[in-house]
Design a protein around this motif. Structure first.
Motif, mmCIF file in Angstrom:
data_model
loop_
_atom_site.group_PDB
_atom_site.id
_atom_site.type_symbol
_atom_site.label_atom_id
_atom_site.label_comp_id
_atom_site.label_asym_id
_atom_site.label_seq_id
_atom_site.Cartn_x
_atom_site.Cartn_y
_atom_site.Cartn_z
ATOM 1 N N GLY A 133 1.995 -8.810 -12.649
ATOM 2 C CA GLY A 133 1.231 -9.549 -13.604
ATOM 3 C C GLY A 133 1.927 -10.570 -14.518
ATOM 4 O O GLY A 133 1.644 -10.442 -15.741
ATOM 5 N N PHE A 134 2.883 -11.273 -13.861
ATOM 6 C CA PHE A 134 3.466 -12.115 -14.720
ATOM 7 C C PHE A 134 2.564 -13.021 -15.529
ATOM 8 O O PHE A 134 1.946 -13.773 -14.957
ATOM 9 C CB PHE A 134 4.406 -13.080 -13.875
ATOM 10 N N ASP A 135 2.885 -12.979 -16.717
ATOM 11 C CA ASP A 135 2.221 -14.029 -17.704
ATOM 12 C C ASP A 135 0.817 -13.655 -18.046
ATOM 13 O O ASP A 135 0.112 -14.167 -18.734
ATOM 14 C CB ASP A 135 2.361 -15.486 -17.653
ATOM 15 N N VAL A 136 0.439 -12.477 -17.230
ATOM 16 C CA VAL A 136 -1.103 -12.286 -17.569
ATOM 17 C C VAL A 136 -1.505 -10.902 -17.873
ATOM 18 O O VAL A 136 -2.169 -10.617 -18.830
ATOM 19 C CB VAL A 136 -1.636 -12.204 -15.805
ATOM 20 N N THR A 156 4.761 -4.854 -23.722
ATOM 21 C CA THR A 156 5.628 -4.855 -22.625
ATOM 22 C C THR A 156 4.786 -5.817 -21.791
ATOM 23 O O THR A 156 3.504 -5.740 -21.493
ATOM 24 C CB THR A 156 5.950 -3.652 -21.842
ATOM 25 N N ALA A 157 5.276 -6.876 -21.207
ATOM 26 C CA ALA A 157 4.702 -8.069 -20.454
ATOM 27 C C ALA A 157 4.912 -7.942 -19.038
ATOM 28 O O ALA A 157 5.832 -7.327 -18.590
ATOM 29 C CB ALA A 157 5.031 -9.410 -21.113
ATOM 30 N N ASN A 158 3.972 -8.489 -18.412
ATOM 31 C CA ASN A 158 4.051 -8.571 -16.875
ATOM 32 C C ASN A 158 3.516 -7.468 -16.064
ATOM 33 O O ASN A 158 3.104 -7.325 -14.997
ATOM 34 C CB ASN A 158 5.296 -8.996 -16.322
ATOM 35 N N LEU A 159 4.021 -6.112 -16.584
ATOM 36 C CA LEU A 159 3.928 -4.817 -15.614
ATOM 37 C C LEU A 159 3.877 -5.081 -14.140
ATOM 38 O O LEU A 159 3.240 -4.713 -13.229
ATOM 39 C CB LEU A 159 2.441 -4.191 -15.873
ATOM 40 N N VAL A 204 4.466 -21.792 -24.278
ATOM 41 C CA VAL A 204 3.539 -20.899 -24.783
ATOM 42 C C VAL A 204 3.175 -19.871 -23.782
ATOM 43 O O VAL A 204 2.804 -20.383 -22.671
ATOM 44 C CB VAL A 204 2.164 -21.766 -25.276
ATOM 45 N N HIS A 205 3.206 -18.522 -23.803
ATOM 46 C CA HIS A 205 2.660 -17.455 -22.949
ATOM 47 C C HIS A 205 2.133 -16.352 -23.808
ATOM 48 O O HIS A 205 2.299 -16.280 -25.074
ATOM 49 C CB HIS A 205 3.700 -16.875 -22.097
ATOM 50 N N TYR A 206 0.947 -15.903 -23.326
ATOM 51 C CA TYR A 206 0.176 -15.160 -24.213
ATOM 52 C C TYR A 206 0.184 -13.685 -23.844
ATOM 53 O O TYR A 206 -0.725 -13.021 -24.460
ATOM 54 C CB TYR A 206 -1.369 -15.669 -23.885
ATOM 55 N N ASP A 207 0.853 -13.249 -22.727
ATOM 56 C CA ASP A 207 0.741 -11.788 -22.494
ATOM 57 C C ASP A 207 1.467 -10.958 -23.798
ATOM 58 O O ASP A 207 0.457 -9.902 -23.836
ATOM 59 C CB ASP A 207 1.389 -11.416 -21.276
ATOM 60 N N ASN A 208 2.261 -11.020 -24.216
ATOM 61 C CA ASN A 208 2.815 -10.243 -25.477
ATOM 62 C C ASN A 208 1.856 -10.183 -26.480
ATOM 63 O O ASN A 208 1.433 -9.158 -27.226
ATOM 64 C CB ASN A 208 4.270 -10.566 -25.495
ATOM 65 N N VAL A 209 1.521 -11.373 -26.893
ATOM 66 C CA VAL A 209 0.747 -11.680 -28.274
ATOM 67 C C VAL A 209 -0.485 -11.008 -27.911
ATOM 68 O O VAL A 209 -1.256 -10.517 -28.842
ATOM 69 C CB VAL A 209 0.472 -13.046 -28.732
ATOM 70 N N ALA A 251 14.075 -12.088 -8.491
ATOM 71 C CA ALA A 251 14.542 -13.404 -9.026
ATOM 72 C C ALA A 251 15.458 -13.031 -10.492
ATOM 73 O O ALA A 251 16.527 -13.765 -10.831
ATOM 74 C CB ALA A 251 13.616 -14.326 -9.293
ATOM 75 N N ARG A 252 15.049 -11.783 -11.361
ATOM 76 C CA ARG A 252 15.564 -11.769 -12.659
ATOM 77 C C ARG A 252 16.534 -10.642 -12.568
ATOM 78 O O ARG A 252 17.459 -10.510 -13.594
ATOM 79 C CB ARG A 252 14.555 -11.349 -13.535
ATOM 80 N N GLN A 253 16.653 -9.697 -11.488
ATOM 81 C CA GLN A 253 17.243 -8.459 -11.549
ATOM 82 C C GLN A 253 18.724 -8.432 -11.903
ATOM 83 O O GLN A 253 19.570 -7.830 -12.331
ATOM 84 C CB GLN A 253 16.826 -7.437 -10.553
ATOM 85 N N SER A 278 10.998 -4.987 -18.229
ATOM 86 C CA SER A 278 9.961 -4.915 -19.337
ATOM 87 C C SER A 278 9.884 -6.464 -19.792
ATOM 88 O O SER A 278 10.885 -6.993 -20.257
ATOM 89 C CB SER A 278 10.456 -3.983 -20.538
ATOM 90 N N GLY A 279 8.965 -7.265 -19.574
ATOM 91 C CA GLY A 279 8.743 -8.645 -19.982
ATOM 92 C C GLY A 279 9.902 -9.393 -19.428
ATOM 93 O O GLY A 279 10.145 -9.406 -18.048
ATOM 94 N N ALA A 280 10.628 -10.159 -19.747
ATOM 95 C CA ALA A 280 11.623 -11.024 -19.435
ATOM 96 C C ALA A 280 12.948 -10.248 -19.564
ATOM 97 O O ALA A 280 14.143 -10.768 -19.355
ATOM 98 C CB ALA A 280 11.785 -12.012 -20.095
ATOM 99 N N GLY A 281 12.991 -8.798 -19.910
ATOM 100 C CA GLY A 281 14.351 -8.090 -19.881
ATOM 101 C C GLY A 281 14.978 -8.196 -21.178
ATOM 102 O O GLY A 281 14.793 -8.992 -22.137
ATOM 103 N N SER A 297 15.469 -16.682 -18.889
ATOM 104 C CA SER A 297 14.975 -15.897 -17.760
ATOM 105 C C SER A 297 13.788 -16.303 -17.237
ATOM 106 O O SER A 297 13.576 -16.263 -16.125
ATOM 107 C CB SER A 297 14.882 -14.471 -18.237
ATOM 108 N N ARG A 298 13.079 -17.307 -17.833
ATOM 109 C CA ARG A 298 12.015 -18.296 -17.261
ATOM 110 C C ARG A 298 12.631 -19.256 -16.430
ATOM 111 O O ARG A 298 12.096 -19.659 -15.351
ATOM 112 C CB ARG A 298 11.056 -18.613 -18.165
ATOM 113 N N GLY A 299 13.869 -19.632 -16.620
ATOM 114 C CA GLY A 299 14.586 -20.759 -15.998
ATOM 115 C C GLY A 299 14.784 -20.309 -14.512
ATOM 116 O O GLY A 299 15.099 -21.179 -13.475
#
Ligand code: HSE
Length: 307
Positions: A19-22, A13-16, A133-138, A231-233, A257-260, A184-186
């Protein structure tokens, strides 16, 4: 000499929240399996799952292609992918395949790369699905546990999560756009209020403190994001109700969770996790949406399947 290797990598799960992208957290809900076999030449992808099979559009394929080029490897590679992580639901599906591929490639060709390099190569695979490229999930999927991603230069800090941390995840049965992460990043705002950035920074800092103090309650009640979640909900029908229900049922914190579109609630092992899960599914039912509920815990990172 090893000519074939299978690596299993966890969902994440990313962002928590703030912590977007971190921030990323490896979770034991699902796993992908990637088997790499040395061949005479080229890259071939074999899978029973409905994912792209050309190496440019396949997350694992893109990783192998880049690693082959970087390390001037002449052998061919056959990539066999068994998906366990549902694709497009914010559970780090593309990252799991990319991470398994990077770790397997490293072992197959005895490259002995360090964690940051493995994360960097796995991150290239995200381009195939997210467009960037984003590294949080990987980072979470490669290293396991909770991760903080520093960039320029890439440096991932890993913290062992509390043993009693538990998550309830509701995966709604809705259609997701084809390039969901890109879409969803848009919708993320290009400009934000200074006070909002201060609020997110304070909560993000408290989450790190929560992991360091092994305190699920501090982690959970700091999962508050006033920038990306609002912004995403709208992309998740019933989100507000699911969140409200889970908090009422005793979850410490709830977010996308992440980008949903999966929604994740944070709690601890001694809590009534079934009650929290049920309340989340009732939230989706209020919008006539079915959902799958998973109760899970933090996971270790990608590893050789035999170990
Ligand atoms: N941090 C990324 C995002 C994760 O929220 O877009 C995507 O899985």
């Amino acid at each position: 000499m090893v000519s074939k290797i299978t690596v299993k990598a966890p969902s994440s799960t990313a962002n928590l929240g703030p912590g977007f992208d971190v921030f990323g957290l490896a979770i034991d809900a699902f796993h992908d399996e990637v088997t790499l076999t040395k061949t005479k030449s080229g890259i071939t992808i074999i899978t029973d799952d409905s994912i792209p099979i050309n190496s440019e559009n396949n997350t694992a394929g893109l990783v192998v292609k880049n690693m082959k080029r970087k390390f001037k490897i002449k052998d061919g590679v056959e990539i066999k992918i068994k998906k366990g992580v549902p694709t497009g639901f914010g559970m780090g599906s593309s990252a799991a395949s990319a991470s398994a591929a990077a770790v397997a490639f490293d072992k197959l060709f005895r490259l002995k790369l360090d964690g940051n390099s493995l994360v960097e190569f796995a991150g290239l695979g995200e381009k195939a699905s997210a467009g960037s490229v984003h590294y949080d999930n990987v980072a979470a999927s490669v290293l396991g546990g909770f991760v903080i991603v520093k960039t320029n230069p890439l440096d991932v800090i890993r913290i062992e999560p509390p043993k009693n941390l538990r998550m309830c995840i509701a995966v709604p049965d809705i259609d997701v756009p084809k390039k969901k992460t890109k879409v969803s990043r848009g919708v993320i705002p290009k400009k934000i209020k200074f006070t909002d950035s201060v609020l997110n920074l304070s909560n993000a800092s408290a989450i790190i403190a929560g992991f360091m103090k092994r305190d699920p309650e501090l982690i959970g009640n700091s999962i508050k994001d006033v920038i990306v979640e609002p912004a995403r909900q709208h992309m998740i029908p019933g989100f507000a109700k699911v969140k409200q229900n889970a908090l009422k049922a005793g979850a410490f914190g709830v977010t996308i969770s992440g980008a949903g579109p999966s929604v994740i609630a944070f709690s601890k092992s001694s809590a009534n996790l079934k009650k929290i899960s049920l309340s989340m599914s009732k939230g989706f039912v209020s919008k006539k949406i079915k959902c799958k509920i998973i109760i899970c815990k933090p996971s270790k990172g990608a590893a050789d399947k035999r170990k």
